[in-house]
Design an enzyme around this catalytic site. Structure first.
Site, PDB file in Angstrom:
ATOM      1  N   TYR A   1      75.710  58.765 -27.604  1.00 26.01           N
ATOM      2  CA  TYR A   1      75.664  57.746 -28.659  1.00 26.01           C
ATOM      3  C   TYR A   1      75.336  56.362 -28.107  1.00 26.01           C
ATOM      4  CZ  TYR A   1      77.383  60.307 -32.732  1.00 26.01           C
ATOM      5  OH  TYR A   1      77.499  61.139 -33.801  1.00 26.01           O
TER       6      TYR A   1
ATOM      7  N   LYS B   1      79.618  71.856 -22.598  1.00 27.18           N
ATOM      8  CA  LYS B   1      78.430  72.699 -22.404  1.00 27.18           C
ATOM      9  C   LYS B   1      78.153  72.724 -20.909  1.00 27.18           C
ATOM     10  CE  LYS B   1      74.938  75.096 -24.048  1.00 27.18           C
ATOM     11  NZ  LYS B   1      75.137  76.416 -24.681  1.00 27.18           N
TER      12      LYS B   1
ATOM     13  N   ASP C   1      78.743  75.985 -28.280  1.00 26.66           N
ATOM     14  CA  ASP C   1      78.129  76.931 -29.229  1.00 26.66           C
ATOM     15  C   ASP C   1      79.136  77.996 -29.637  1.00 26.66           C
ATOM     16  OD1 ASP C   1      78.028  77.797 -26.584  1.00 26.66           O
ATOM     17  OD2 ASP C   1      76.058  78.747 -26.762  1.00 26.66           O
TER      18      ASP C   1
ATOM     19  N   ASP D   1      81.455  65.025 -33.069  1.00 24.64           N
ATOM     20  CA  ASP D   1      80.849  64.669 -34.355  1.00 24.64           C
ATOM     21  C   ASP D   1      80.554  65.934 -35.148  1.00 24.64           C
ATOM     22  OD1 ASP D   1      79.537  63.074 -36.334  1.00 24.64           O
ATOM     23  OD2 ASP D   1      77.610  63.672 -35.455  1.00 24.64           O
TER      24      ASP D   1
ATOM     25  N   ASP E   1      82.965  67.830 -38.389  1.00 24.37           N
ATOM     26  CA  ASP E   1      82.447  68.099 -39.733  1.00 24.37           C
ATOM     27  C   ASP E   1      82.637  69.570 -40.101  1.00 24.37           C
ATOM     28  OD1 ASP E   1      81.627  65.529 -40.304  1.00 24.37           O
ATOM     29  OD2 ASP E   1      79.615  66.115 -40.948  1.00 24.37           O
TER      30      ASP E   1
HETATM   31  C1  IPM Z   1      81.103  60.085 -38.047  1.00 25.46           C
HETATM   32  C2  IPM Z   1      79.729  59.739 -38.542  1.00 25.46           C
HETATM   33  C3  IPM Z   1      79.114  58.711 -37.604  1.00 25.46           C
HETATM   34  C4  IPM Z   1      79.013  59.374 -36.245  1.00 25.46           C
HETATM   35  C5  IPM Z   1      77.747  58.153 -38.032  1.00 25.46           C
HETATM   36  C6  IPM Z   1      77.795  57.603 -39.432  1.00 25.46           C
HETATM   37  C7  IPM Z   1      77.233  57.116 -37.076  1.00 25.46           C
HETATM   38  O1  IPM Z   1      78.955  60.879 -38.666  1.00 25.46           O
HETATM   39  O2  IPM Z   1      81.966  59.183 -38.029  1.00 25.46           O
HETATM   40  O3  IPM Z   1      81.333  61.232 -37.694  1.00 25.46           O
HETATM   41  O4  IPM Z   1      78.043  60.086 -35.958  1.00 25.46           O
HETATM   42  O5  IPM Z   1      79.926  59.186 -35.449  1.00 25.46           O
HETATM   43 MG    MG Z   2      80.000  62.677 -38.241  1.00 30.80          MG
END
Ligand code: IPM
Ligand code: MG
Length: 367
Positions: free
Chosen positions: A144, A195, A228, A252, A256
């Site tokens: 990042y 990884k 993975d 990240d 999710d």
């Molecule tokens: C998160 C989001 C952010 C990230 C984006 C919006 C920059 O997806 O907080 O997970 O990738 O960290």
């Molecule tokens: Mg995110």
């Protein structure tokens, strides 16, 4: 009487509504836990762009510098979707905040109450007892922020882009520290995800995590998994995990995945902790719901306030050391769900209540 001094950044969409609920609950809890809140609200995200020409206005940043924590709503929406990626509200607000306050530790609890287990897209048997997994994501390093990071024109006429994935052992050590502390309060198991079969950063990651846990927390059970495989294991059997420790980009993605497995984004909170100690000797932190701004339901008294309320609870726990007050809020949310109160996102067709009614239900269960 303790004064909690934090900045409120409600943001866009449903942010302001659910923030209102969270503040009301904080005020009420303060009455029985001997604290008062002292907070002011500032524009961020789309609201920042519209009112100040900047997703993170200087005035907002300055207010945050004066505060002991940030209670964040959510940012973004269709209105700003066509801006170049670097100016998009999410990225242009969150990434600089993370960097400015060195918010290196991102805690994303993935919780699913058994009462809501039908919301999970996973098979009923897999999640019947609910889910309780904590994702600990490194948040200020890796690909990042690594330099160089740019797009360049080549002499041949084509373009080339580069991102740099880079980690220092000290960055890995401090996030491992956070994971160790969290694991001790949970089941004592850490699964570190990397990884290491391909990436140098992952080889270092695995070495540093292993050595640190062996040296400082030999009582913990540490395992390692390739990313993975971890993505696959999460949908196959999420309950095998208790705490996932991982680097920025893997976190990240996996967080999710964990969130969707838990069924409703409206229920998930998160904390991002920094190095700086605040006026109370606890880490400065940014607290935000996992879900988005839900522009389609904004201003309609339909949004689920639970994630914002639970984020406020995390703020009490981590940035102000008010564990009992935090637990009181979490219990009140849980009891509201147990008692059958549901906003529309978690109602599954059954009768639902609005944002304000859900907030009221939580308030009534704070005793
Ligand atoms: C998160 C989001 C952010 C990230 C984006 C919006 C920059 O997806 O907080 O997970 O990738 O960290
Ligand atoms: Mg995110």
């Amino acid at each position: 009487m303790m004064t909690l001094n934090f900045s409120t950044l409600p943001g866009d969409g449903i942010g302001p509504e659910v923030m209102g609920t969270a503040l009301e609950i904080l005020r009420q809890v303060g009455e029985s836990h001997d604290f008062v809140i002292e907070t002011s609200s500032h524009d961020v995200g789309g609201a920042g762009i519209d009112n100040h020409g900047d997703a993170l206005p200087v005035s907002t940043l300055e207010a945050c510098r004066e505060a002991d924590a940030i209670l964040f709503g959510s940012v973004g929406g269709p209105k700003w979707e066509n801006l170049p990626p670097k100016e998009q509200p999410e990225r242009a607000a969150l990434l600089p905040l993370r960097k400015e306050f060195s918010l290196y530790a991102n805690l994303r609890p993935g919780n699913l109450f058994p009462e809501l287990s039908d919301l999970s897209p996973l098979r009923h048997e897999t999640v019947a007892n609910g889910i309780d997994v904590l994702c600990v994501r490194e948040l200020t390093g890796g690909v990042y922020f690594g330099q160089p990071k740019e797009t360049r024109d080549l002499e041949s006429g084509e373009q080339e882009a580069i991102d740099t994935m880079i980690y220092r052992s000290s960055e890995i050590e401090r996030i491992t520290d956070i994971a160790i502390t969290a694991a001790r309060l949970r089941s004592g198991r850490i699964c570190s995800v990397d990884k290491a079969n391909v990436l140098e950063t992952s080889v270092l990651w695995r070495k540093v995590v292993s050595e640190k846990v062996a040296r400082e927390a030999p009582e913990l059970e540490l395992s390692h998994m390739y990313v993975d495989n971890a993505a696959m294991q999460l949908v196959r059997d999420p309950c095998q995990f208790d705490l996932i420790l991982t680097e920025n980009m893997f976190g990240d993605i996996l967080s999710d995945e964990l969130a969707v497995i838990c069924g409703s984004l409206g229920m998930l909170a998160s904390a991002s902790l920094g190095v700086r100690k605040n006026g109370h000797g606890h880490p400065f932190g940014l607290y935000e719901p996992a879900g988005g701004t839900a522009p389609d339901i904004a201003g309609k008294n339909l949004a689920n306030p639970c994630a914002q309320v639970l984020s406020a609870a995390l703020m009490l726990r981590y940035s102000f050391g008010l564990e009992e007050a935090a637990a009181r809020i979490e219990n009140a949310v849980e009891r509201s769900i147990r008692d059958g109160l549901r906003t529309i996102d978690v109602a599954q067709g059954a009768p639902s209540v609005g944002t304000r009614e859900m907030g009221q239900a939580i308030l009534e269960r704070l005793d």
